[in-house]
Write an enzyme that holds these catalytic residues in place. Structure first.
Site, short mmCIF file in Angstrom:
data_model
loop_
_atom_site.label_atom_id
_atom_site.label_comp_id
_atom_site.label_asym_id
_atom_site.label_seq_id
_atom_site.Cartn_x
_atom_site.Cartn_y
_atom_site.Cartn_z
N CYS A 171 -3.88 -5.62 13.40
CA CYS A 171 -2.75 -5.53 12.48
C CYS A 171 -1.69 -4.58 13.04
O CYS A 171 -0.50 -4.89 13.04
CB CYS A 171 -3.23 -5.05 11.12
SG CYS A 171 -1.98 -5.14 9.82
N CYS A 172 -2.13 -3.43 13.53
CA CYS A 172 -1.18 -2.46 14.10
C CYS A 172 -0.50 -3.03 15.35
O CYS A 172 0.68 -2.77 15.59
CB CYS A 172 -1.92 -1.17 14.48
SG CYS A 172 -2.41 -0.14 13.08
N CYS B 214 1.34 2.82 6.73
CA CYS B 214 1.33 1.68 5.83
C CYS B 214 0.44 1.98 4.62
O CYS B 214 -0.62 2.61 4.77
CB CYS B 214 0.81 0.44 6.57
SG CYS B 214 1.87 -0.11 7.93
N CYS C 219 -3.54 1.49 4.46
CA CYS C 219 -4.39 2.28 5.35
C CYS C 219 -4.10 3.77 5.27
O CYS C 219 -4.43 4.53 6.19
CB CYS C 219 -4.23 1.80 6.80
SG CYS C 219 -4.63 0.06 7.05
N CYS D 266 -2.49 4.39 15.74
CA CYS D 266 -2.11 3.01 15.50
C CYS D 266 -1.91 2.25 16.80
O CYS D 266 -1.90 1.02 16.82
CB CYS D 266 -0.83 2.93 14.66
SG CYS D 266 0.64 3.61 15.49
#
Length: 247
Positions: free
Chosen positions: A121-122, A206, A209, A232
């Site tokens: 995702c990062c 975000c 998280c 990240c």
């Protein structure tokens, strides 16, 4: 300008040599963040980006850049998952200080990938957009500090990095400042900050998280809590180099 004068002016490639940047770090280590930032903007005019997340005290860098050179690109990575307070602060600071904001967004929306693969995702929401942004710059200024945690404890004010084989000056004007010094600066200058920082959040990313930190925890303990993840990827996809070689 004479031929001699031209030959005495270092080229960008010369300025980006590991030995040059190591020497600069030695000279600038005890200078103020404003002086370090001014040095960077002078050495890499129109080729310096300041990244600001509008989540933590790194907003001090945006303020400094606006005072030194108002046209400095302030790079903001909009992941699509930031807190509403973060977007509100972005809008307020852009208006108040006339920031030259340059936004980058992910090329695709992976949905709730954070539920199963935080690294993936990062990579999509933060790393790839930053890699794309760096194509326009030779110097990257960031708010990383040595006191933020073990993974950042050896950060220098100026470092030589490679990104996809290309040299890059990474500059951390706040590297030797403490969290307390940052807060003192923000309050002294009357710079607005993210209200979540008054609600137990000491580091903001975000919302899926990020949690508030508890007493005694490291500043970044609320990021990816319980997962073992500490970064990240924004500050690990480039490789640090020294005159002796890659580290």
């Amino acid at each position: 300008m004479t031929t001699t004068e031209m030959s005495d002016t270092p080229t960008t490639n010369e300025l980006l040599m590991p030995s040059r940047l190591q020497e600069a770090a030695s000279r600038l280590r005890d200078r103020s963040p404003e002086e370090i930032l001014a040095w960077t903007l002078e050495r890499f005019p129109r080729r310096t980006a300041v990244t600001v997340s509008f989540g933590g005290p790194g907003v001090a860098l945006a303020y400094m850049a606006a005072q030194i050179e108002p046209s400095t690109p302030i790079v903001f990575l909009d992941t699509g998952f930031l807190f509403p307070e973060t977007y509100a602060l972005r809008d307020e600071l852009v208006k108040r200080y006339a920031l030259n904001l340059v936004e980058y967004k992910p090329l695709s929306d992976p949905g709730p990938l954070y539920e199963t693969d935080t690294d993936g995702c990062c990579a999509i929401r933060k790393v790839e957009p930053m890699q794309r942004a760096l194509g326009d710059f030779d110097a990257w200024v960031s708010g990383v500090r040595r006191d933020q945690g073990l993974t950042r404890a050896n950060t220098e004010v100026v470092e030589h990095h490679l990104v996809s084989g290309r040299p890059l000056a990474k500059v951390y004007p706040l590297a030797y400042w403490s969290r307390g010094q940052i807060w003192g600066y923000l309050l002294d200058k009357g710079i607005p900050y993210n209200p979540l920082l008054d609600q137990g959040y000491s580091s903001l990313g975000c919302w899926p998280c990020t949690r508030a930190t508890r007493a005694g925890e490291d500043e970044r303990a609320g990021r990816w809590s319980g997962s073992g993840k500490t970064e990240c990827g924004l500050h690990t996809f480039t490789s640090v180099t020294t005159p002796e070689g890659t580290t």
